[in-house]
Scaffold this active site. Sequence first.
Site, PDB file in Angstrom:
ATOM      1  N   ASN A  38       0.841  -1.219  -0.037  1.00 41.87           N
ATOM      2  CA  ASN A  38       0.012   0.221   0.003  1.00 41.87           C
ATOM      3  C   ASN A  38       0.905   1.316  -0.012  1.00 41.87           C
ATOM      4  O   ASN A  38       1.675   1.542   0.974  1.00 41.87           O
ATOM      5  CB  ASN A  38      -0.854   0.042   1.256  1.00 41.87           C
ATOM      6  CG  ASN A  38      -1.552   1.341   1.334  1.00 41.87           C
ATOM      7  OD1 ASN A  38      -1.867   1.949   0.394  1.00 41.87           O
ATOM      8  ND2 ASN A  38      -2.381   1.473   2.389  1.00 41.87           N
ATOM      9  N   LYS A  40       0.295   4.180  -0.066  1.00 38.35           N
ATOM     10  CA  LYS A  40      -0.500   5.352   0.464  1.00 38.35           C
ATOM     11  C   LYS A  40      -0.111   6.651  -0.252  1.00 38.35           C
ATOM     12  O   LYS A  40      -0.185   6.563  -1.652  1.00 38.35           O
ATOM     13  CB  LYS A  40       0.017   5.695   1.913  1.00 38.35           C
ATOM     14  CG  LYS A  40      -0.079   4.160   2.755  1.00 38.35           C
ATOM     15  CD  LYS A  40       0.138   4.286   4.229  1.00 38.35           C
ATOM     16  CE  LYS A  40      -0.071   3.170   4.728  1.00 38.35           C
ATOM     17  NZ  LYS A  40      -0.101   3.252   6.105  1.00 38.35           N
ATOM     18  N   HIS A 124      -9.490   1.283   4.800  1.00 38.39           N
ATOM     19  CA  HIS A 124      -8.344   1.550   5.559  1.00 38.39           C
ATOM     20  C   HIS A 124      -8.342   2.089   6.797  1.00 38.39           C
ATOM     21  O   HIS A 124      -9.014   3.140   6.695  1.00 38.39           O
ATOM     22  CB  HIS A 124      -7.074   1.862   4.595  1.00 38.39           C
ATOM     23  CG  HIS A 124      -5.743   1.941   5.190  1.00 38.39           C
ATOM     24  ND1 HIS A 124      -5.324   2.742   6.165  1.00 38.39           N
ATOM     25  CD2 HIS A 124      -4.826   0.930   5.089  1.00 38.39           C
ATOM     26  CE1 HIS A 124      -4.136   2.398   6.514  1.00 38.39           C
ATOM     27  NE2 HIS A 124      -3.904   1.325   5.989  1.00 38.39           N
ATOM     28  N   GLU A 126      -6.672   4.548   7.937  1.00 40.24           N
ATOM     29  CA  GLU A 126      -6.607   6.112   7.578  1.00 40.24           C
ATOM     30  C   GLU A 126      -7.747   6.570   7.195  1.00 40.24           C
ATOM     31  O   GLU A 126      -8.115   7.833   7.127  1.00 40.24           O
ATOM     32  CB  GLU A 126      -5.253   6.111   6.824  1.00 40.24           C
ATOM     33  CG  GLU A 126      -3.834   5.864   7.644  1.00 40.24           C
ATOM     34  CD  GLU A 126      -2.712   5.244   6.914  1.00 40.24           C
ATOM     35  OE1 GLU A 126      -2.897   5.423   5.647  1.00 40.24           O
ATOM     36  OE2 GLU A 126      -1.782   4.792   7.510  1.00 40.24           O
ATOM     37  N   GLU A 196      -5.423  -5.376  10.182  1.00 44.56           N
ATOM     38  CA  GLU A 196      -4.368  -4.162  10.562  1.00 44.56           C
ATOM     39  C   GLU A 196      -4.707  -3.457  11.862  1.00 44.56           C
ATOM     40  O   GLU A 196      -5.383  -2.564  11.638  1.00 44.56           O
ATOM     41  CB  GLU A 196      -4.433  -3.005   9.372  1.00 44.56           C
ATOM     42  CG  GLU A 196      -4.025  -3.599   8.064  1.00 44.56           C
ATOM     43  CD  GLU A 196      -3.430  -2.457   7.143  1.00 44.56           C
ATOM     44  OE1 GLU A 196      -2.545  -2.849   6.555  1.00 44.56           O
ATOM     45  OE2 GLU A 196      -4.089  -1.585   6.963  1.00 44.56           O
ATOM     46  N   GLY A 202       2.532   2.084  10.807  1.00 45.41           N
ATOM     47  CA  GLY A 202       3.327   3.154  10.825  1.00 45.41           C
ATOM     48  C   GLY A 202       4.072   3.517  11.995  1.00 45.41           C
ATOM     49  O   GLY A 202       4.550   4.471  12.215  1.00 45.41           O
ATOM     50  N   SER A 242       3.325  -2.391  10.352  1.00 47.06           N
ATOM     51  CA  SER A 242       4.910  -2.486  10.519  1.00 47.06           C
ATOM     52  C   SER A 242       5.463  -3.741  10.363  1.00 47.06           C
ATOM     53  O   SER A 242       6.552  -4.283  10.795  1.00 47.06           O
ATOM     54  CB  SER A 242       5.141  -2.278  12.100  1.00 47.06           C
ATOM     55  OG  SER A 242       4.851  -0.750  12.116  1.00 47.06           O
TER      56      SER A 242
HETATM   57  P1  13P Z   1       3.039   0.219   7.460  1.00 48.59           P
HETATM   58  O1  13P Z   1       3.680  -1.002   7.159  1.00 48.59           O
HETATM   59  O2  13P Z   1       3.887   1.501   7.324  1.00 48.59           O
HETATM   60  O3  13P Z   1       2.917  -0.099   9.298  1.00 48.59           O
HETATM   61  O4  13P Z   1       1.507   0.598   7.232  1.00 48.59           O
HETATM   62  C1  13P Z   1       0.723  -0.789   7.291  1.00 48.59           C
HETATM   63  C2  13P Z   1      -0.582  -0.384   6.379  1.00 48.59           C
HETATM   64  O5  13P Z   1      -1.317   0.746   6.703  1.00 48.59           O
HETATM   65  C3  13P Z   1      -0.940  -0.902   5.129  1.00 48.59           C
HETATM   66  O6  13P Z   1      -2.082  -0.608   4.815  1.00 48.59           O
END
Ligand code: 13P
Length: 280
Positions: A38, A40, A124, A126, A196, A202, A242
């Site tokens: 992803n 982002k 997601h 976010e 997740e 993150g 992560s």
């Molecule tokens: P990270 O791997 O940066 O923690 O992000 C995970 C994520 O949100 C994948 O959709």
Amino acid sequence: LFCWTIQSFLHSAEKKPPLLPRLFSHARGMRKKLIAGNWKMFKKIGEAQSLIKEIAQGAGDLGGVELLVCPPYTALNAASEARKGTQIKVGAQDLHWEEQGAFTGKISWDMIRDTGAEYVIIGHSEQRSYFHETDDTVNKKTKTALKGGLVPVICVGETLAERDGNRTMDVVSTQTKKAFEGITKEDATKCVIAYEPVWAIGTGRNATPEQAQEVHAGIRALIQSLYDASVAEGMRILYGGSMKPDNAKSLLTQKDIDGGLIGGASLKADSFLAIARAGL
Ligand code: 13P
């Protein structure tokens, strides 16, 4: 004689799929691991093309896993062109549930398909925390994606406060149940789920393999109760939060973890490929 008996047993099993693939689902790799990046809000068009080329060049030994990258909308078409002739698939990071209309800033399944993308991330955390995504919009988007022939990657996961309050499975079950509301068994088999934990995204703090496995097993049991054992056994449930080259193997070898949804570590070919290799 023993070898011959086993061989002929397996051989005859191959002709009669119902029982044996279920018994051997892990050993026989019925759920091919999906390693998804992803991206982002990172990567412009040229950067996306270069990254896909680099991933493709290093993926020669990775036929045993499925590779997916999800660039921003602006790079979807270029990414779909760059992936041609490779094993890499392309997905979008969101979609609107309507096919077209006055929805400034939004993108429909039809437009995503038009770029050549085949997958779409939905729900997601976010999106849920910054852009008013709800279980209801996740459900609408999932239905639309399925209708439009896109593979939905439906994200679920608890916050730290919810985990600390022992509400993880409640939260994840509610999110999953609502996402699948009104979705037929046939359509459910086309979906991917990504667990997740919000506190692991993150932050550099991943769920332990045991914590993740527990939730993944719970989600699979829920899918079985919503549909049946064959849908549950076939459902790919990815872990995200992560995931890095140094923790990927311990996560990806858990019984119910069928791949990863990777943020930060998917932005460089070497770390993405190292994670994918851990899934072999
Ligand atoms: P990270 O791997 O940066 O923690 O992000 C995970 C994520 O949100 C994948 O959709």
